[in-house]
Design a protein around this motif. Structure first.
Motif, PDB file in Angstrom:
ATOM      1  N   ASP A  42       1.405  -1.090  -0.281  1.00 32.52           N
ATOM      2  CA  ASP A  42       0.133   0.088   0.110  1.00 32.52           C
ATOM      3  C   ASP A  42       0.599   1.560   0.024  1.00 32.52           C
ATOM      4  O   ASP A  42       2.361   1.198  -0.425  1.00 32.52           O
ATOM      5  CB  ASP A  42      -1.116  -0.050   1.266  1.00 32.52           C
ATOM      6  N   GLY A  43       0.237   2.141   0.509  1.00 33.90           N
ATOM      7  CA  GLY A  43       0.712   3.537   0.856  1.00 33.90           C
ATOM      8  C   GLY A  43       1.880   3.167   1.401  1.00 33.90           C
ATOM      9  O   GLY A  43       3.257   4.142   1.287  1.00 33.90           O
ATOM     10  N   LEU A  44       2.569   2.518   2.510  1.00 35.59           N
ATOM     11  CA  LEU A  44       3.729   2.152   3.360  1.00 35.59           C
ATOM     12  C   LEU A  44       4.652   0.831   2.057  1.00 35.59           C
ATOM     13  O   LEU A  44       4.742   0.199   2.315  1.00 35.59           O
ATOM     14  CB  LEU A  44       3.698   1.737   4.467  1.00 35.59           C
ATOM     15  N   SER A  45       5.114   1.522   0.864  1.00 38.92           N
ATOM     16  CA  SER A  45       5.721   1.042   0.508  1.00 38.92           C
ATOM     17  C   SER A  45       7.330   0.342   0.894  1.00 38.92           C
ATOM     18  O   SER A  45       7.938  -0.459  -0.190  1.00 38.92           O
ATOM     19  CB  SER A  45       6.574   1.378  -0.641  1.00 38.92           C
ATOM     20  N   ALA A  46       8.166   0.509   1.978  1.00 43.07           N
ATOM     21  CA  ALA A  46       8.421  -0.159   2.779  1.00 43.07           C
ATOM     22  C   ALA A  46       8.539  -1.413   2.292  1.00 43.07           C
ATOM     23  O   ALA A  46       8.922  -2.543   2.751  1.00 43.07           O
ATOM     24  CB  ALA A  46       8.960   0.186   4.049  1.00 43.07           C
ATOM     25  N   TYR A  47       7.179  -2.038   3.309  1.00 45.07           N
ATOM     26  CA  TYR A  47       6.875  -3.669   3.344  1.00 45.07           C
ATOM     27  C   TYR A  47       6.337  -3.835   1.345  1.00 45.07           C
ATOM     28  O   TYR A  47       5.354  -3.206   0.927  1.00 45.07           O
ATOM     29  CB  TYR A  47       5.360  -3.192   4.475  1.00 45.07           C
ATOM     30  N   ARG A  48       7.545  -4.754   0.828  1.00 42.65           N
ATOM     31  CA  ARG A  48       6.230  -5.889  -0.301  1.00 42.65           C
ATOM     32  C   ARG A  48       6.160  -6.813   0.161  1.00 42.65           C
ATOM     33  O   ARG A  48       6.403  -7.783   0.173  1.00 42.65           O
ATOM     34  CB  ARG A  48       7.081  -5.478  -0.809  1.00 42.65           C
ATOM     35  N   ARG A  49       5.250  -7.378  -0.984  1.00 39.15           N
ATOM     36  CA  ARG A  49       4.856  -9.124  -0.299  1.00 39.15           C
ATOM     37  C   ARG A  49       3.564  -9.188  -1.441  1.00 39.15           C
ATOM     38  O   ARG A  49       2.605  -9.088  -1.752  1.00 39.15           O
ATOM     39  CB  ARG A  49       4.798  -9.681   0.902  1.00 39.15           C
ATOM     40  N   LEU A  50       3.579 -10.220  -2.514  1.00 34.79           N
ATOM     41  CA  LEU A  50       3.118 -10.927  -3.223  1.00 34.79           C
ATOM     42  C   LEU A  50       1.942 -11.427  -3.185  1.00 34.79           C
ATOM     43  O   LEU A  50       2.408 -12.686  -1.991  1.00 34.79           O
ATOM     44  CB  LEU A  50       3.527 -11.708  -4.823  1.00 34.79           C
ATOM     45  N   PRO A  51       0.797 -10.762  -3.469  1.00 36.73           N
ATOM     46  CA  PRO A  51      -0.380 -12.678  -2.879  1.00 36.73           C
ATOM     47  C   PRO A  51       0.085 -13.934  -3.521  1.00 36.73           C
ATOM     48  O   PRO A  51      -0.040 -13.274  -5.197  1.00 36.73           O
ATOM     49  CB  PRO A  51      -1.469 -11.291  -3.025  1.00 36.73           C
ATOM     50  N   LEU A  52      -0.556 -14.640  -3.263  1.00 31.24           N
ATOM     51  CA  LEU A  52      -0.899 -15.827  -4.574  1.00 31.24           C
ATOM     52  C   LEU A  52      -1.373 -15.251  -5.866  1.00 31.24           C
ATOM     53  O   LEU A  52      -1.453 -15.703  -6.414  1.00 31.24           O
ATOM     54  CB  LEU A  52      -1.386 -16.871  -3.793  1.00 31.24           C
ATOM     55  N   LEU A  53      -3.318 -14.850  -5.716  1.00 33.80           N
ATOM     56  CA  LEU A  53      -3.446 -14.649  -6.038  1.00 33.80           C
ATOM     57  C   LEU A  53      -4.602 -13.147  -5.948  1.00 33.80           C
ATOM     58  O   LEU A  53      -4.728 -12.870  -4.939  1.00 33.80           O
ATOM     59  CB  LEU A  53      -4.998 -15.349  -6.373  1.00 33.80           C
ATOM     60  N   VAL A  54      -5.445 -12.455  -7.208  1.00 28.92           N
ATOM     61  CA  VAL A  54      -5.746 -11.553  -6.695  1.00 28.92           C
ATOM     62  C   VAL A  54      -7.280 -11.654  -6.794  1.00 28.92           C
ATOM     63  O   VAL A  54      -7.770 -11.513  -8.468  1.00 28.92           O
ATOM     64  CB  VAL A  54      -5.413 -10.061  -7.119  1.00 28.92           C
ATOM     65  N   ALA A  55      -8.637 -11.527  -6.441  1.00 29.92           N
ATOM     66  CA  ALA A  55      -9.783 -11.104  -7.016  1.00 29.92           C
ATOM     67  C   ALA A  55     -10.357  -9.753  -6.947  1.00 29.92           C
ATOM     68  O   ALA A  55      -9.851  -9.448  -6.091  1.00 29.92           O
ATOM     69  CB  ALA A  55     -10.216 -12.546  -6.363  1.00 29.92           C
ATOM     70  N   LEU A  56     -11.237  -9.360  -7.780  1.00 30.75           N
ATOM     71  CA  LEU A  56     -11.648  -8.066  -8.306  1.00 30.75           C
ATOM     72  C   LEU A  56     -13.202  -8.576  -8.064  1.00 30.75           C
ATOM     73  O   LEU A  56     -13.631  -8.425  -9.564  1.00 30.75           O
ATOM     74  CB  LEU A  56     -11.193  -7.344  -8.995  1.00 30.75           C
ATOM     75  N   PRO A  57     -14.071  -8.837  -7.463  1.00 32.03           N
ATOM     76  CA  PRO A  57     -15.310  -9.196  -7.304  1.00 32.03           C
ATOM     77  C   PRO A  57     -16.007  -7.588  -7.892  1.00 32.03           C
ATOM     78  O   PRO A  57     -15.872  -6.781  -7.534  1.00 32.03           O
ATOM     79  CB  PRO A  57     -15.873  -9.502  -6.330  1.00 32.03           C
ATOM     80  N   GLU A  58     -17.143  -8.087  -8.404  1.00 32.85           N
ATOM     81  CA  GLU A  58     -18.293  -7.224  -8.601  1.00 32.85           C
ATOM     82  C   GLU A  58     -19.361  -7.013  -8.005  1.00 32.85           C
ATOM     83  O   GLU A  58     -20.077  -5.939  -7.898  1.00 32.85           O
ATOM     84  CB  GLU A  58     -18.508  -7.439 -10.018  1.00 32.85           C
TER      85      GLU A  58
END
Ligand code: FAD
Length: 494
Positions: A42-58
């Motif tokens: 997020d805006g605190l870019s010092a911490y980064r990690r990839l998720p397994l997957l991203v879901a974008l429900p509607e």
């Protein structure tokens, strides 16, 4: 007791993807590393990690089905709005699903008579005010990220802004929520009346940082736009006098629509940057905005002038016109990037104190600054007692970062010692999880874990955030800015 940081089993990514494909169209699922990258922080870019997957429900139904599935498979879920959070709250879980609410952007209903709007969680904060502008209404809480941040994120962080001194935080400006629990249950929380029976789950959910449920609908309260707004600038030869003036204004029964303070360094940096017309030689300035009817504002301006003079202001100026009013605010909004121009790095703290302690805390920060040999520029939501000390440092100088963090820690401890808190507006997330140990006792933290367990017994929603496990305790964290390179640089900083 299950702790929020419980070790979770390895997740079968292929199985999860296959099952999610039965719920969502392909366009609503991201699985490739380059697609996931956009969600790594997020805006605190010092911490980064990839998720397994991203879901974008509607739809809400899709959110429910996703959570039911993840619950059955034991998959951690991190909700995300616009990703402007500054405390790492939306940092993905490496073995989890990142659930973006960004496509739920409908304004479902506006009720001008009741002054409410029912909106989906991905609606931007400012979009609400824009949508009801023609009705002479607006949504008061105004985080400076308001052009980008989502109302769902605002509720999850209980966000504030300049207007919150007079009009309250997010929690005071919402009426109802629809929330999906980790087991997929849809809850309706709050009521159309001033109160609801039972525990105040609306307040509990506000500021819960995505740990208790996923917000899928928000009913916000709207306010009539004020007839007039006017800002007064007061200059002081001592920051402590400016701090005392803040208490005197509130004690006189005036609740400004904004009451902001900047010390000399912040004033000079802002003035050099945007030429707001600030007095460069002032040790501190206050910006005090009044709003209401023409008569109210005119009357209060007179009282305010007397209070400021009586508190030792060496100069008091009312903005001559709307253009100057905007200019005064422009300087304040530019304070963070302005400080970024005068130091290779700065470390932005965010703590809150009872406002009557401002003079004492300002003196103590000045002493600490000397003790650590580091310059501190102070910018405050003074009326709320919300401090943003900016510690100037150079990360390339050996040991300076460590000294800066130690000083930041002392400042937050000072906030707690005078009866304040370690968070102002930016939440706990990952950033301040260790300071929770400073502020709360084990018994208090245990109650927070008990609440978490009541909502999410498997500990799958945003695990490891906001509430530390009972054995955890340590150093402080905050927003670091190197050579003025901010996350979301185009957004105003308050
Ligand atoms: C330039 C800048 C200025 C800022 N100024 C302010 C300010 O003045 N005042 C202030 O309070 N904050 C400020 N912030 C911080 C940030 O904008 C707020 O915390 C905002 O509310 C986050 O909203 P978001 O949609 O970006 O949430 P995210 O960053 O996406 O998420 C924040 C948290 O909320 C959770 N969450 C998000 N959506 C949901 C949902 N629908 N259901 C459940 N949980 C959810 C996430 O899991 C995470 O824990 C600023 C940030 C920036 C970058």
């Amino acid at each position: 007791m299950t702790e929020t940081t419980a070790i979770l089993p390895q997740v079968d990514k292929a199985l999860l993807l296959q099952r999610l494909q039965q719920i969502l169209p392909a366009s609503a699922l991201l699985a490739e590393p380059e697609e996931l990258r956009a969600y790594e922080c997020d805006g605190l870019s010092a911490y980064r990690r990839l998720p397994l997957l991203v879901a974008l429900p509607e739809t809400t139904g899709q959110v429910q089905a996703i959570l039911r599935l993840c619950s059955a498979l034991g998959v951690p879920v991190v909700a995300r709005g616009a990703g402007t959070g500054l405390s790492g709250g939306a940092l993905p879980h490496g073995q989890g699903l990142l659930l973006s609410l960004a496509r739920l952007t409908a304004i479902l209903a506006v009720d001008a008579d009741r002054r409410t709007a029912r909106v989906q969680p991905g609606v931007r904060n400012l979009a609400i005010s824009q949508a009801v502008d023609a009705l002479g209404l607006y949504y008061a809480p105004d985080p400076s990220s308001q052009i980008a941040c989502s109302i769902g994120g605002n509720v999850a962080e209980n966000s504030g802004g300049v207007h919150c001194l007079k009009y309250g935080l997010t929690v005071h400006n919402i009426q109802k929520l629809k929330v999906v629990t980790m087991s997929g249950e849809l809850l309706e929380i709050g009521s159309d009346g001033p109160d609801a029976a039972g525990y105040d789950l609306l307040a509990l959910m506000t500021g819960s940082e995505g740990m208790l449920g996923v917000i899928v609908e928000v009913t916000v309260r709207l306010l009539p736009k004020p007839e007039r707004a006017q800002v007064m600038l007061a200059a002081f030869d001592d920051p402590a006098k400016a701090g005392a003036a803040v208490g005197a204004i509130i004690a006189a029964g005036i609740i400004p629509a904004g009451l902001e303070m900047m010390d000399k360094l912040a004033v000079q940096a802002a003035e050099d940057f945007v030429h707001a017309g600030y007095p460069r030689d002032a040790e501190a300035i206050l910006l005090c905005e009044l709003d209401g009817t023409h008569e109210e504002v005119s009357e209060q301006l007179l009282t305010l002038r007397d209070i400021l003079r009586g508190s030792g202001a060496v100069e008091v100026r009312t903005a001559r016109d709307e253009a100057e009013r905007q200019l005064f605010w422009k300087g304040r909004k530019a304070a963070f990037p302005a400080v970024g121009r005068i130091s290779p790095d700065y470390y932005c703290m965010d703590g809150t104190i009872p406002r009557q302690r401002l003079p004492q805390v300002l003196r103590a920060i000045a002493e600490l600054s000397q003790e650590y040999g580091l310059t501190v520029a102070n910018v405050f939501h003074a009326g709320d007692g919300n401090l943003y000390p900016l510690i100037l440092y150079d990360a390339n100088r050996p040991g300076e970062l460590e000294r800066t963090e130690a000083l930041g820690g002392r400042i937050l401890e000072l906030c707690v010692a005078v009866g304040g808190t370690i968070t102002g507006e930016h939440g706990v997330g990952m950033e301040k999880i260790d300071q929770m140990c400073v502020q709360f006792s084990s018994a208090e933290l245990a109650q927070m874990h008990a609440l978490k367990q009541a909502f999410d017994p498997q500990g799958l929603l945003n695990p490891g955030k906001a509430v530390p496990s009972l054995h955890r305790c340590a150093e402080l964290g905050a927003m670091h800015v190197h050579q003025g390179r901010l996350a979301f640089p185009d957004l105003e900083r308050f």
